[in-house]
Design a protein around this motif. Structure first.
Motif, PDB file in Angstrom:
ATOM      1  N   LYS A 373       0.815  -1.217   0.000  1.00 26.15           N
ATOM      2  CA  LYS A 373       0.000   0.000   0.000  1.00 26.15           C
ATOM      3  C   LYS A 373       0.846   1.263   0.000  1.00 26.15           C
ATOM      4  CE  LYS A 373      -4.152  -1.792   2.285  1.00 26.15           C
ATOM      5  NZ  LYS A 373      -5.066  -1.625   3.425  1.00 26.15           N
ATOM      6  N   ARG A 374       1.996   1.220   0.657  1.00 25.77           N
ATOM      7  CA  ARG A 374       2.848   2.406   0.704  1.00 25.77           C
ATOM      8  C   ARG A 374       3.373   2.779  -0.673  1.00 25.77           C
ATOM      9  NH1 ARG A 374       6.575  -0.069   5.366  1.00 25.77           N
ATOM     10  NH2 ARG A 374       6.100  -1.877   4.062  1.00 25.77           N
ATOM     11  N   VAL A 375       3.500   1.792  -1.553  1.00 26.40           N
ATOM     12  CA  VAL A 375       3.959   2.065  -2.923  1.00 26.40           C
ATOM     13  C   VAL A 375       2.805   2.577  -3.776  1.00 26.40           C
ATOM     14  CG1 VAL A 375       4.979   1.049  -4.990  1.00 26.40           C
ATOM     15  CG2 VAL A 375       5.778   0.342  -2.734  1.00 26.40           C
ATOM     16  N   THR A 376       1.670   1.890  -3.711  1.00 25.95           N
ATOM     17  CA  THR A 376       0.549   2.302  -4.566  1.00 25.95           C
ATOM     18  C   THR A 376       0.054   3.698  -4.194  1.00 25.95           C
ATOM     19  OG1 THR A 376      -1.027   1.213  -3.068  1.00 25.95           O
ATOM     20  CG2 THR A 376      -0.189  -0.071  -4.908  1.00 25.95           C
ATOM     21  N   ARG A 377       0.019   3.992  -2.880  1.00 23.20           N
ATOM     22  CA  ARG A 377      -0.492   5.293  -2.447  1.00 23.20           C
ATOM     23  C   ARG A 377       0.355   6.438  -2.989  1.00 23.20           C
ATOM     24  NH1 ARG A 377      -4.223   2.169  -1.459  1.00 23.20           N
ATOM     25  NH2 ARG A 377      -5.302   2.075   0.510  1.00 23.20           N
ATOM     26  N   PHE A 378       1.647   6.193  -3.170  1.00 20.33           N
ATOM     27  CA  PHE A 378       2.533   7.239  -3.678  1.00 20.33           C
ATOM     28  C   PHE A 378       2.613   7.208  -5.212  1.00 20.33           C
ATOM     29  CE2 PHE A 378       6.864   8.429  -5.033  1.00 20.33           C
ATOM     30  CZ  PHE A 378       6.816   9.769  -4.708  1.00 20.33           C
ATOM     31  N   VAL A 379       2.979   6.057  -5.763  1.00 23.28           N
ATOM     32  CA  VAL A 379       3.273   5.970  -7.198  1.00 23.28           C
ATOM     33  C   VAL A 379       2.027   6.204  -8.036  1.00 23.28           C
ATOM     34  CG1 VAL A 379       4.122   4.453  -9.020  1.00 23.28           C
ATOM     35  CG2 VAL A 379       5.219   4.441  -6.790  1.00 23.28           C
ATOM     36  N   VAL A 380       0.916   5.563  -7.675  1.00 19.47           N
ATOM     37  CA  VAL A 380      -0.287   5.662  -8.499  1.00 19.47           C
ATOM     38  C   VAL A 380      -0.958   7.024  -8.343  1.00 19.47           C
ATOM     39  CG1 VAL A 380      -2.531   4.635  -8.976  1.00 19.47           C
ATOM     40  CG2 VAL A 380      -0.606   3.175  -8.402  1.00 19.47           C
ATOM     41  N   ALA A 381      -1.005   7.538  -7.111  1.00 13.66           N
ATOM     42  CA  ALA A 381      -1.642   8.840  -6.897  1.00 13.66           C
ATOM     43  C   ALA A 381      -0.905   9.944  -7.649  1.00 13.66           C
ATOM     44  CB  ALA A 381      -1.693   9.159  -5.402  1.00 13.66           C
ATOM     45  N   VAL A 382       0.427   9.922  -7.611  1.00 10.18           N
ATOM     46  CA  VAL A 382       1.204  10.911  -8.360  1.00 10.18           C
ATOM     47  C   VAL A 382       1.144  10.611  -9.853  1.00 10.18           C
ATOM     48  CG1 VAL A 382       3.501  11.905  -8.680  1.00 10.18           C
ATOM     49  CG2 VAL A 382       2.716  11.309  -6.392  1.00 10.18           C
ATOM     50  N   GLY A 383       1.210   9.330 -10.211  1.00  6.86           N
ATOM     51  CA  GLY A 383       1.193   8.955 -11.625  1.00  6.86           C
ATOM     52  C   GLY A 383      -0.094   9.326 -12.330  1.00  6.86           C
TER      53      GLY A 383
END
Length: 540
Positions: A373-383
């Protein structure tokens, strides 16, 4: 005639009986083997049927969504035969409009809660490395997408001056767009002066020409105006900083972090409930859009080659470029990863909005592909705001198509300008339907091409927008998988350190609680021992 005696007939009869018994054994063995084969085939068929039913049971929402897309296409084309009125089209599209409104309602709380919760659980060093990897991936894939689009449009050469006979759509004036203004607007929006205003407005440079007077020459005035639309870039920058600092405050900031973690879980549960309505909403969106298209045959005839060029470029990027990059970095099967992303991909096709698809993308990556979740919350939200591969490819193809349509030859310098400005424009594009048509003005202005020709693309943008949005979402998903693969060891080490800290805090808390209980026990004993003396003193 000679005849055999009883002594001679005995062995012969015995041999015949033995041969007959052997034949019976062989026939029995063959029958048993056939029976086993039939039983095995039956068991295999039952096994496949069970697996198929299990897959449908586990992926019923995905099956319903795909069915909704197909039924929407069929309803749309059959509805056109009936000559629907505008009221009928509006009624058909209304359930889809409700779906879009509900999805957009979730965007802001989801971005705020997911980014703060994700960043609060990372340390500064890990988040910096993760951000660097994500940004490198964004830039590489976006530039590659623009290059793929340029190669495809130069090879196919879809531009034909006869396409200008298509009735133009309406454009809100002919605004002058400067590359410098676009860059400065992106930076301005990263630092909003009012967070509440950033929730529903973003700043944009407005250019107005002041005509010359008898004593003053003509001048160009630039003013900052606010236009409707969530300033996602500004909210992302604030939430990243807020979450990172909240995570570094330790025990004092834990209540705030837990608040946003719980808020994120609540939003995701709402999304999970809401997604059961999405197949019907997507069906109505697609059917209503197909029914509302005027002159579909002539549009397909004159812009058909342009559509084929864009779709072919998007397919090359989505099926070749992104999977090859994913496999090269992770050495994992990209088809398996895409299968986990299928629900988000179909939703993006239906909604034509990467921001509206954000909740589904989170769900697919975390539940199906096992991304932290820590990756998706950052990478996808910014992406969803920065990484627009499909938009970059589309804008590169559209710019060169308009140049070909006007008989303008582009040199190597112009081609490089297209790739750079398409990349920049895709970063500045809002994650809403048809935003690329607006940012296209930046690319056309950089090449000195007529911006009024953008209106030619309105007739087919409804379809191409859905396909390029699905590629945008797919690029975000593969990016999350790559960043997670590269950051997995750091995240595991961080979890171990956090568990050790929690265990230490638990021991300290246990000792403190025992100390307090001992003090309470001593105080209780003193009060009990002093009770009679205290009562005697009061009687005296």
């Amino acid at each position: 005639m000679s005849s055999l005696g009883p002594a001679q007939q005995g062995p012969a009869q015995h041999e015949q009986d033995a041969a007959a018994a052997a034949q019976d054994d062989v026939a029995g063995a063959v029958a048993d083997e056939n029976e086993k084969k039939k039983k095995g085939k039956k068991e295999e068929a039952i096994k496949y049927l069970t697996l198929t039913l299990q897959w449908f049971r586990e992926n019923i929402l995905l099956g319903l969504t795909i069915t909704g897309v197909l039924v929407g296409i069929i309803l749309g084309f059959f509805g056109r035969l009936a000559g629907p009125t505008p009221e009928t089209i509006a009624l058909m599209s209304f359930p889809g409009e409700v779906l879009m409104r509900v999805l957009k309602m979730m965007i802001l709380p989801l971005i705020i809660s997911s980014l703060i919760a994700g960043m609060a659980q990372l340390d500064a060093r890990c988040s910096g490395r993760m951000g660097f990897r994500a940004l490198v991936y964004y830039m590489v894939t976006t530039v590659l997408a623009a290059i793929v689009g340029i190669v495809v449009v130069l090879v196919i050469h879809p531009g034909d001056p006869s396409a200008k006979s298509i009735p133009h759509g309406s454009m809100a004036g002919d605004p002058r767009v400067s590359t410098l203004d676009a860059i400065l607007d992106i930076i301005r929006n990263m630092f909003p002066e009012n967070l509440v205003q950033a929730c529903f407005q973003q700043v944009q440079t407005s250019v107005k020409e002041v005509p010359a007077t008898y004593n003053k020459p003509a001048i160009v005035e630039r003013t900052l105006v606010y236009k409707d639309g969530t300033n996602v870039m500004g909210m992302i920058v604030f939430c990243l900083a807020f979450g990172l600092l909240a995570g570094q405050m330790g025990r004092r900031g834990r209540i705030m972090v837990e608040f946003f973690v719980v808020l994120n879980d609540i939003i995701m549960k709402l999304v999970g409930i809401m997604m059961w309505y999405s197949p019907f909403g997507i069906m109505c969106l697609i059917a209503g859009k197909i029914m509302s298209i005027a002159n579909m045959a002539s549009t397909a005839q004159q812009l058909g080659l342009y559509m084929v060029t864009v779709v072919l470029g998007l397919l090359v990027h989505g099926l070749v470029t992104l999977p090859v990059i994913y496999w090269t970095v992770t050495r994992k099967n990209p088809a398996t990863f895409f299968r986990g992303m299928l629900q988000a991909w179909v939703t993006a096709v239906g909604t034509a909005s990467s921001a509206a698809t954000l909740p589904v993308t989170f769900q697919c990556l975390e539940e199906n592909n096992g991304i932290d979740k820590r990756v998706t919350r950052f990478v996808v939200a910014v992406g969803a705001t920065v990484n627009m591969d499909g938009t970059a490819l589309y804008e590169a193809v559209a710019a060169i198509f308009i140049a070909q349509m006007n008989g303008i030859q582009l040199g190597i310098g112009d081609i490089i300008t297209v790739s750079l400005t398409a990349t920049l424009a895709s970063i500045g594009a809002a994650s809403i339907p048809s935003a690329a048509l607006i940012t296209m003005l930046l690319v056309l202005t950089a090449l000195g091409l007529p911006t009024s020709d953008v209106s030619l693309l309105f007739a087919v943008d409804w379809l191409l927008d859905r396909i390029r949005t699905s590629i945008n979402v797919l690029g975000d998903g593969f990016g999350a998988g790559i960043v997670y693969h590269l950051s997995k060891d750091e995240l595991d080490r961080m979890d171990q350190e956090r568990h050790a800290d929690d265990a230490e805090l638990g021991v300290v808390g246990l000792l403190e609680s025992r100390k307090l209980s001992v003090l309470d026990e001593e105080a209780r004993k003193r009060s009990v021992d002093g009770g009679p003396a205290a009562s005697a003193e009061t009687t005296m």
